[in-house]
Design a protein around this motif. Structure first.
Motif: not given
Length: 599
Positions: A73-102
């Motif tokens: 939650l602290g990282g989210l307040a700074r605009g950082d949603a963390g990194r994926s536990w599986i792939s290690g990539s940044a979460v926010l760009p991946d989620v936004l790309n998936a949201l755009g497709a949906s």
């Protein structure tokens, strides 16, 4: 202003509770997140204590769950949603790309749904514009069949026939606008059938209102009257449209899997199964925000369409007393469904004959056989008992919850948005975490999310019914709030909401089947109808009868539910009683110019 602030705080509290519940999911389900992450990363690797310890140290799982949640939650307040536990990539760009497709897929599906809804209610609009509607109510058989079609089955047929065999459109991938056509059809046809039925149910009441009669007497064109009738009915339909916006964005998991679309539904499903909490929390939060935006937009649109009449209590009711629909069709559909069950029950649904695999329909096997040589008629007949009884019980429970909570819109409005933002798979996992795994878990999971659409429908009708002229007149004659609720509001609201619940009955049966893939619902060799569809889907091209049999009985169930719902009507009242508060009703077309209570 105070009410708006309270609503915003209530929504924020519910969103925070949902995100926190997701953040504690591994510990609530008593599973080791390190082991789940290891299986998602490399299923063949040995889960030795050293490997699991390295994963816990890498992800910081040795700390307390609340500490991990606070860090996210602290990282989210700074605009950082963390990194994926599986792939290690940044979460926010991946989620936004998936949201755009949906969102792109959702927009295309909504366009298909709008066209489908227009076709469903086109006959009522045409007859109403020509003043030939009378007391007619739409039968809705075709729309019921469309609404009962499973999305994953429609998607598989479209991908196989249109995409592969005919080659007209691409059947796999996500590389341009042409790739949205087939998945949009698979999602939009059932959604449009439901919305079209709800709209078709309201239109006869709009065409019978005094303004429509006066406009026709004045000589206004029928098309203009039809447009105004459509505008009159849309405010009661918009809350459910907002639910479809979120549902088509986050709940299109099966369609995204079949067409290999990197959407948000597929992303959240993979994250939920792998317990990739940063991705799952960010995806769910995006759906909650989308639900809030969609609800705000639909409320603004409803306010603009209704105008000051909603505020001034100057609306006529859309739900007049009407005679019940003809009972021939539901009797025919019920007899056909009963015949299928009766013919299938004497047969053995578990008898395996590998020499008779995927046999076409014949006198020995009227519905054909499946991939193990089991008789499909037997499996359909035996599966009807569990499927129909459980689906009917869940429908009744969601109807009761939806009406009760819908009558409290300030409480249920934010709750509806939050519940609708939860993908069905995630809802099942959360229910399992709280209630544990068992035979009642799938029914509870479907009930938890199934009441939301009915509550939104109830609240929308309640808002309109409170602004009607006859209610204002009855209140002016000294009627108590309890009397208004019992004698005026509930008789107007319950019939259309009940018809809506019956329209969703086949969808409830399919929702139960979808949970079987998580180990929460029916498991092989159970003959449950939805599970039959899922088992036989890989053989749809080679043996189409294997999926057509359960799909046909589901469509028959939908047709039976909708035509039987035609008999659920607001009862007529005896106009010979004196004009006391108990007898005040909405003016009939013959008394359109008289005030309520003057007859």
């Amino acid at each position: 202003m105070r009410q708006q602030v309270t609503a915003v705080l209530w929504r924020a509290l519910l969103a925070a509770a949902l995100v926190c519940g997701i953040g504690l999911l591994p510990w609530l389900t008593h599973t080791d997140p390190a082991l789940t992450v290891l299986k998602a990363r490399s299923a063949d690797r040995d889960p030795s204590p050293e490997v699991l310890a390295a994963i816990r140290d890498q992800l910081g799982l040795d700390g307390r769950p609340l500490h991990l949640l606070g860090q996210w939650l602290g990282g989210l307040a700074r605009g950082d949603a963390g990194r994926s536990w599986i792939s290690g990539s940044a979460v926010l760009p991946d989620v936004l790309n998936a949201l755009g497709a949906s969102l792109l897929l959702m927009a295309a599906a909504l366009a298909v749904a709008a066209v489908t809804a227009a076709l469903v209610c086109a006959r009522t609009l045409r007859r109403g514009a020509r003043r030939r509607l009378g007391g007619r109510r739409g039968g809705g058989t075709l729309s019921a069949v469309l609404a009962a079609l499973p999305e994953f089955l429609t998607a598989s047929v479209l991908a196989t026939v249109v995409g592969v065999q005919l080659g007209w459109l691409p059947a796999l991938g996500w590389y341009g606008p042409q790739y949205t056509v087939l998945p949009a059809l698979a999602l939009g046809l059932p959604a449009g059938a439901v919305l079209g039925r709800l709209l078709d149910d309201l239109l006869p009441g709009a065409f019978g209102e005094p303004w429509a009669l006066a406009a026709a007497a004045r000589g206004l064109p029928g098309r203009r009257i039809a447009r105004q009738a459509l505008r009159r009915c849309l405010p009661a339909l918009l809350p459910n449209a907002a639910l479809f916006v979120v549902g088509l964005t986050g709940g299109a998991v099966a369609v995204e899997q079949i067409f290999d679309i990197p959407g948000l539904g597929r992303t959240t499903l993979q994250a939920a199964l792998a317990q990739d909490l940063p991705v799952l929390q960010a995806g769910t939060l995006a759906l909650v925000l989308l639900a809030a935006l969609a609800t705000g937009a639909t409320r603004l649109a409803a306010h603009l369409l209704t105008g000051p009449a909603l505020r001034d209590g100057a609306l006529p009711t859309l739900h007049r007393p009407a005679p019940p629909a003809r009972r021939v069709l539901p009797l025919l559909y019920g007899a056909a469904l009963l015949a299928v069950v009766a013919l299938g029950l004497p047969r053995d649904p578990l008898a395996v004959d590998t020499a008779a695999r995927l046999r076409p329909p014949s006198p020995a096997h009227p519905f054909g056989t499946d991939a193990l040589g089991r008789d499909l008629l037997a499996r359909v007949g035996h599966g009807a008992l569990d499927t129909l009884l459980l689906a009917a019980a869940i429908t009744a429970a969601t109807l009761l919850l939806g009406v009760l909570l819908g009558l409290l819109p300030r409480l249920s409005g934010p709750l509806v948005d939050t519940v609708n933002a939860v993908p069905p798979v995630l809802a099942a996992l959360l229910v399992t975490a709280v209630a544990g795994s068992g035979p009642a878990t799938p029914a509870l999971a479907v009930t938890v999310v199934g009441w939301a659409a009915l509550a939104a429908h109830t609240s929308a009708l309640l808002r309109q019914e409170r602004a009607t002229l006859h209610l204002l007149a009855t209140r002016g004659m000294g009627a108590s709030p309890w009397y208004l609720l019992r004698r005026e509001i509930l008789p107007a609201i319950l019939p259309p909401v009940t018809r809506h619940a019956l329209l969703r009955l086949p969808g409830v049966a399919l929702s139960l089947a979808s949970l079987g893939f998580l180990g929460l619902g029916a498991q092989p060799p159970s003959p449950e109808w939805g599970l039959l569809l899922a088992e036989n889907q890989p053989y749809a091209e080679r043996a189409p009868w294997a999926v057509l049999a359960p799909a046909a009985v589901l469509a028959l169930l939908g047709a039976l539910a909708v035509t039987a719902a035609g008999g659920v009507r607001r009862p007529r009242r005896d106009r010979r009683r004196p004009a006391t508060p108990a007898a005040v009703t909405e003016p009939s077309p013959a008394h359109a110019g008289e005030p309520a209570g003057a007859r």
